[in-house]
Motif scaffolding. Structure first.
Motif, mmCIF file in Angstrom:
data_model
loop_
_atom_site.group_PDB
_atom_site.id
_atom_site.type_symbol
_atom_site.label_atom_id
_atom_site.label_comp_id
_atom_site.label_asym_id
_atom_site.label_seq_id
_atom_site.Cartn_x
_atom_site.Cartn_y
_atom_site.Cartn_z
ATOM 1 N N VAL A 62 3.197 9.807 3.077
ATOM 2 C CA VAL A 62 2.432 8.573 3.006
ATOM 3 C C VAL A 62 2.933 7.846 4.524
ATOM 4 O O VAL A 62 4.263 7.718 5.053
ATOM 5 C CB VAL A 62 3.031 7.946 1.855
ATOM 6 N N ARG B 121 0.727 -1.235 0.267
ATOM 7 C CA ARG B 121 -0.107 -0.353 -0.058
ATOM 8 C C ARG B 121 0.734 1.647 0.045
ATOM 9 O O ARG B 121 0.706 2.283 -0.324
ATOM 10 C CB ARG B 121 -0.833 -0.229 1.376
ATOM 11 N N LYS C 56 1.592 9.440 -5.211
ATOM 12 C CA LYS C 56 2.528 10.786 -5.594
ATOM 13 C C LYS C 56 3.569 11.794 -5.638
ATOM 14 O O LYS C 56 3.296 12.716 -6.558
ATOM 15 C CB LYS C 56 2.885 10.825 -3.811
ATOM 16 N N GLU D 150 0.588 4.310 -2.954
ATOM 17 C CA GLU D 150 0.516 5.164 -2.052
ATOM 18 C C GLU D 150 2.159 6.693 -2.744
ATOM 19 O O GLU D 150 1.725 7.739 -3.166
ATOM 20 C CB GLU D 150 0.501 5.475 -1.015
#
Ligand code: GTP
Length: 571
Positions: free
Chosen positions: A570, A482, A490, A486
């Motif tokens: 994050v 995950r 980003k 992310e």
């Protein structure tokens, strides 16, 4: 009141975290006392409590609060149901934890008040465990959020790590400004279960506390566990076997308010024919005479840690002192009293206390509430001595130890405690010094935030196949996928298209777990300016240079500063 609409709760906290102030606000909020009644800390009634600013005795007050439970439908013209709430204020100091455990016996829930700046302190921990062992529902209240140094998030993290309390359950309040107080009673009603007793069963009442009133005689505070009590009923004590008639019964609202009846789950007062508080043994079970009941569990007896002699300042006052001590020990059952005599001071008493503050408060109360002037001897802990004839005795009074060398002492023992001390790491040194000065032995030493074995991986970020060390993170394997996803998303958002294609990858070792590409673009800031004037061109070139300054060139890729900032978010 049916039991479903009764809640019995207590407020527990470390000293000075704001219990009594919060209790005052709740009493005001429910109209039990007037706002600005001019008497701060309503429940701290004793002079010693007001002077020292500490709570010594647990006090109870009944409040009524209209509330729509679980948002139940209410038809028009119908009032919201009223709930009967019994609030039991408790002392915060360790010496009075006996009072705390007594109060908790009558409760199903507790507000655990923690100062938003100070965070969890020693008595927060001790009181939490008392409540936890009594199976109470605990509502964390982070108080004093108005202070400039308040850090509620830190306190939430402590509540989670130390007590496994869900941070989202915490209420944020300021008992001073009133902020957040409106959430407290709804949380009490919604989260704390009603008392579990059976209204159809024979009466069983737990004697919580008692004191002597000049006009009414002995007043007992009771919790009705099962059944119902009416004025005029005949009741008996399991402890003494004595029977009494109930002359008056009611609630503390907050002064004694006769109601003629107490229902299952209620906390209130009873005036019966008891002549001395000696008959009102705290922890005793009271029941309807002639019925047969199982006694309630009662309380653990208090453990006395400090003993001292108490003598009348004037020898002839012995009877007056005897009387005062009798009255006071009824109100403070955690003191032990035996008569003793001293050649120097005459007749007096040897009293056992839970700690030095408890002893101090007892002396002060004797003087202030009963006008008794006393001389107290140097406090001592109870020692055990073994004599050469094999006999072993506990000595609470140094005078009892023979000075006679013939009766030789062969061994002696002193009391010790096994203590768990939880402190911030910067105080470890001084605390260890303090303990060793008192001949303490360190048995174990550990960090609350200890390390535990974990499945951690290094998550690399690669730009055009080149790993960027400044973007690498260490994450738990379960979260890696995950977080990787992310991260690359980003970065894609923040890196501008450049003259060539850019691939962004997140990888664990040689395994790529997420990938994005930014397609190439020919970017010419001057494109729009063909034929334009020179100064405009220069301006644009300046601007581009400026932009470049905030870029970090990694390999051949320019990365704006914001991308690094965004990566921090994050997790
Ligand atoms: P003990 O009865 O000794 O156990 O203390 P306690 O926990 O009952 O504390 P108490 O209510 O006496 O409050 C201690 C001090 O904190 C008092 O000076 C209060 O005025 C102050 N205080 C209480 N609540 C707040 C708050 O929300 N904000 C600020 N700034 N001060 C508060």
């Amino acid at each position: 009141y049916p039991t479903e609409r009764i809640r019995n709760f207590s407020i527990i906290a470390h000293v000075d975290h704001g219990k009594s102030t919060l209790a005052d606000r709740l009493l005001e909020l429910t109209g039990t006392i007037k706002r600005g009644h001019g008497q701060p800390q309503y429940l701290d009634k004793l002079q010693v409590e007001r002077e020292r600013g500490i709570t010594v005795k647990a006090q109870t007050a009944t409040m009524f609060h209209k509330y729509n439970f679980h948002g139940t439908e209410i038809s028009e013209g119908q009032d919201q149901p009223s709930f009967l709430l019994n609030l039991i204020d408790t002392p915060g100091h360790v010496d009075f934890s006996y009072e705390v455990s007594r109060s908790l016996a009558a409760c199903q829930g507790a507000l655990l008040v923690v100062d938003a700046a100070q965070g969890v302190q020693a008595q927060t921990v001790a009181n939490f465990y008392l409540a936890f062992e009594s199976n109470l529902t605990i509502i964390p209240v982070i108080n004093k959020i108005d202070q400039p140094t308040a850090d509620p998030d830190r306190v939430k993290a402590q509540l989670k790590s130390m007590f496994d309390l869900d941070p989202s359950d915490a209420l944020l309040t300021s008992a001073k400004t009133g902020q957040g107080l409106e959430q407290v009673l709804p949380a009490v009603i919604e989260r704390i279960p009603p008392p579990p007793g059976k209204s159809g069963s024979p009466l069983r009442m737990l004697l919580l506390d008692s004191y002597y009133d000049e006009y009414k005689g002995v007043i007992c505070h009771v919790a009705v566990v099962d059944g119902m009590l009416h004025k005029g009923d005949k009741i008996s004590s399991v402890g003494t076997g004595q029977a009494y008639e109930v002359f008056d019964v009611g609630i503390m609202h907050p002064e004694l308010t006769p109601t003629g009846v107490l229902h299952t789950g209620q906390v209130g007062y009873v005036v019966s024919g008891m002549r001395s508080t000696k008959e009102a043994c705290i922890g005793d079970t009271l029941y309807h005479s002639r019925s047969v009941v199982e006694p309630l569990p009662g309380f653990k007896p208090a453990k006395h840690m400090v003993f001292s002699g108490v003598y009348p300042a004037d020898g002839s006052d012995f009877e007056a002192l005897n009387h005062a001590i009798e009255r006071l020990t009824c109100n403070d059952a955690s003191v032990s009293v035996t008569k003793e005599s001293s050649t120097a001071l005459g007749l007096g008493f040897r009293c056992g206390f839970l700690g030095l503050l408890h002893m101090d408060v007892f002396h002060q109360r004797l003087e202030q509430e009963y006008g008794a002037h006393v001389i107290s001897t140097v406090p001592t802990v109870p020692y055990i001595f073994e004599y050469s004839d094999g006999s072993k005795v506990q000595v609470q009074n140094p005078a009892a130890l023979p000075s006679n060398p013939k009766q030789r002492v062969t061994a002696c023992w002193e009391p010790t405690v096994t203590a768990t001390i939880i402190i911030p790491s910067e105080y470890v040194g001084p605390v260890i010094t303090l303990c060793s000065e008192r001949r303490g032995q360190q048995l174990e030493y550990s960090f609350v935030d200890r390390y535990q074995e974990s499945d951690l991986v290094k998550l690399d970020v690669l730009l055009n196949g080149q790993s960027v060390d400044a973007m690498a993170t260490i994450v738990h394997n379960l979260k890696a996928q995950r977080v990787g996803r992310e991260l690359v998303e980003k970065l894609k958002k923040f890196i501008d298209r450049q003259m060539f294609e850019i691939t962004i990858q997140a990888a664990i070792g040689s395994k790529v777990i997420a990938r994005e590409t930014i397609s190439a673009m020919r970017k010419n800031v001057l494109a729009k300016c063909y034929g334009g004037d020179v100064s405009r061109k220069r301006k644009l070139l300046e601007k581009q240079k400026e932009g470049k300054k905030r870029m970090k060139r990694i390999g051949s890729v320019d990365i704006p500063q914001e991308a690094f900032h965004e990566l921090l978010k994050v997790s």
